[in-house]
Design a protein around this motif. Sequence first.
Motif, short mmCIF file in Angstrom:
data_model
loop_
_atom_site.label_atom_id
_atom_site.label_comp_id
_atom_site.label_asym_id
_atom_site.label_seq_id
_atom_site.Cartn_x
_atom_site.Cartn_y
_atom_site.Cartn_z
N GLU A 181 20.22 5.70 4.32
CA GLU A 181 20.57 6.55 3.17
C GLU A 181 20.17 5.83 1.97
N GLY A 182 18.77 5.96 1.54
CA GLY A 182 18.17 5.13 0.44
C GLY A 182 18.22 3.78 0.48
N GLY A 183 17.39 3.34 -0.60
CA GLY A 183 17.24 1.97 -0.80
C GLY A 183 18.37 1.24 -1.12
N ILE A 212 14.51 -8.09 -12.39
CA ILE A 212 14.78 -7.61 -11.26
C ILE A 212 15.84 -6.46 -11.16
N PHE A 213 15.76 -5.27 -10.49
CA PHE A 213 16.80 -4.41 -10.30
C PHE A 213 18.26 -5.20 -10.13
N THR A 214 19.19 -4.62 -10.98
CA THR A 214 20.45 -5.58 -11.14
C THR A 214 21.09 -5.97 -9.88
N SER A 264 7.52 -4.05 -9.92
CA SER A 264 8.76 -4.66 -10.50
C SER A 264 9.54 -3.44 -11.26
N ASN A 265 10.99 -3.71 -11.47
CA ASN A 265 11.81 -3.03 -12.07
C ASN A 265 12.73 -3.96 -12.88
N PRO A 266 12.60 -3.99 -14.05
CA PRO A 266 11.83 -2.82 -15.07
C PRO A 266 10.54 -2.94 -15.76
N THR A 293 10.76 -7.40 0.39
CA THR A 293 10.30 -6.77 -0.55
C THR A 293 10.73 -5.30 -0.89
N ASP A 294 11.06 -4.97 -2.02
CA ASP A 294 11.33 -3.55 -2.27
C ASP A 294 10.42 -2.82 -2.88
N ASP A 295 10.00 -1.99 -2.24
CA ASP A 295 8.56 -1.43 -2.76
C ASP A 295 8.68 0.21 -3.20
N VAL A 296 9.79 0.40 -3.78
CA VAL A 296 10.13 1.94 -4.12
C VAL A 296 9.01 2.64 -5.00
N TYR A 297 8.34 1.73 -5.92
CA TYR A 297 7.64 2.15 -6.75
C TYR A 297 5.89 1.87 -6.43
N TYR A 319 11.69 0.72 1.46
CA TYR A 319 11.20 1.78 0.72
C TYR A 319 12.30 2.92 0.51
N SER A 320 12.14 3.69 -0.46
CA SER A 320 12.96 4.58 -0.77
C SER A 320 12.23 5.93 -1.30
N TYR A 321 12.60 7.05 -0.69
CA TYR A 321 11.83 8.50 -1.32
C TYR A 321 12.40 8.92 -2.51
C1 LIG Z 1 16.15 3.22 -7.61
C2 LIG Z 1 15.95 1.96 -6.93
C3 LIG Z 1 16.48 1.57 -5.71
C4 LIG Z 1 17.51 2.67 -5.10
O1 LIG Z 1 16.84 3.65 -4.58
P1 LIG Z 1 18.00 4.70 -3.63
O2 LIG Z 1 17.06 5.17 -2.54
O3 LIG Z 1 18.08 6.06 -4.79
O4 LIG Z 1 19.24 4.28 -3.13
C5 LIG Z 1 16.56 0.50 -4.83
N1 LIG Z 1 15.57 -0.23 -5.31
C6 LIG Z 1 15.10 -0.21 -6.59
C7 LIG Z 1 14.15 -1.24 -7.11
C8 LIG Z 1 15.19 0.83 -7.47
O5 LIG Z 1 14.54 1.06 -8.56
#
Ligand SMILES: *Cc1c(COP(=O)(O)O)cnc(C)c1O
Length: 549
Positions: A181-183, A212-214, A264-266, A293-297, A319-321
Amino acid sequence: MAKSEHKGEDHSALASLSPFELKDELIKAAGGAVARPANVAMLNAGRGNPNFLATIPRHGFWQLGLFAMRESERSFAYMPEGVGGFPKRDGLEERFELFARDNAGTPGIDFLRGAVSYVRDQLGLNAGDFLYEMCEGILASNYPVPDRMLKLSEIIVGQYLRREMIGDHPFVGEFDVFAVEGGTAAMTYIFNTMRENHLIKPGDTIALGTPIFTPYIEIPRLNDYRLEVVNLEADVANGWQYSKQELDKLRDPKVKAFFLVNPSNPPSVKMNTESLAYIAEIVAERPDLILLTDDVYGTFADDFVSLFALCPKNTILVYSYSKYFGATGWRLGTIATHRHNLFDEQIAALPKEQKAELHERYESITTEPEKLKFIDRLVADSRTVALNHTAGLSTPQQVQMVLFSLFSLMDTPDAYKNALKRLIRDRKDALYREIGISFSDDDENKVDYYAILDLEFLGERAYGREFVEWIIGNTEPSELLFRLARDARVVLLPGRGFGTQHPSGRVSLANLNESDYVQIGRAIRTLLGEYVDRYNAASGKKLDRNKVL
Ligand SMILES: *Cc1c(COP(=O)(O)O)cnc(C)c1O
């Protein structure tokens, strides 16, 4: 002069809020007690939630739903009370062809047809089996089986991850995927299963790539984890890359795991090729180092290659969509691990007592708990083990995930991808132009989903150290953000909560229109100009309030 010019915020209390909670305070300030002209709308650039979304794979989803409904009604003797049955596998492909022909021209139909042939001709899967899995999935009349992920769905999503995260990079072997259910869920599950399986324990040290993402900063601090944290700091002056000196912190055998958001975020910059290679070098010397590694972007970057491609054995890929498809409400994400991985090895090498404890933990779901893979432990733990038989992402969610994946796999030559990149980069140009920030576009690692406005870096570049020292000495933390919210109804997030070294604001370039970024840029310039004037008055200097930063 009073240290802070405005009243009403208790800055010491605000300092402990996460950036997302502080955002709510900023929104209140932007709403304000003062009556405002109705045409001055609040501009909330605080959230990463995109204001665009992928339409074609959604059209595909609804058309598939209509087809599946026909199949359900067809498979049962007609009952006016509204009772249907399960779709039938026999002749499904032919009936889909007829359905597609009957509805030719309807949005989504061409895409579905293309998807079916892509699955058959490019991926070599059986088109009827695929349609069957999709119809059953969208009707949602069975529990998700297998629980980790539906079979063909895993193959297709795996292909998508391969294309976006690995690309042309050499990669040997296969990986497993868990649809979540998402990242957000991915992070929760991973932290929990790592702890339950003794891969990390209270008091252990982990490394974070900051900013990094909080949540990655906050979760290790929770009583559940109590981890020691070493920050690897990316430097604004270094284009937000990590220096070798920072990466060398990973050589310390005390560091059990390294958590990274890439791009990276932000700062919204992908890790450069040298750093990726350098980490791989370190991992060759430290084969026990766990990487997440969280590669959402990643999908917004040019020629993205994940750390997962370089260090597959050591890396958990998240990964997240949500961002790329504008689908935060769908809650679609994945966890991927290589079939031969460090986590399974570490679990196999645990001391006898811990193995016995884990045997007991997982023995209700398998006769051979020792052989349960780390990724399947994630599935079981996600439903407190006892509910493993009803674990898994809901099947319509998996269907939409598959359609998003196929849409992207079929997106040649990158029409959707380039449209999104253009959209966010035009917004950045507008923002920087209005603030008056000079920048060159020659950094191939920039992604620009967010912009960090680093007060210290930009202020010093334009006006010198003394000016920056004066601002920092004469403003409360987050005062500038509150002024922006109150005076201009512009909401940004504080960079500090993401672990930036300097006072800064995060502007999301994803969630407003270009004209809004023009407004935001102007508001920031006006505020900065005011501080330049004040500095001039206090110091007798004559800095130019309109100087390019
Ligand atoms: C937005 C984001 C998430 C959360 O993603 P969801 O799939 O909406 O839960 C996870 N990691 C990073 C780095 C994000 O920016």
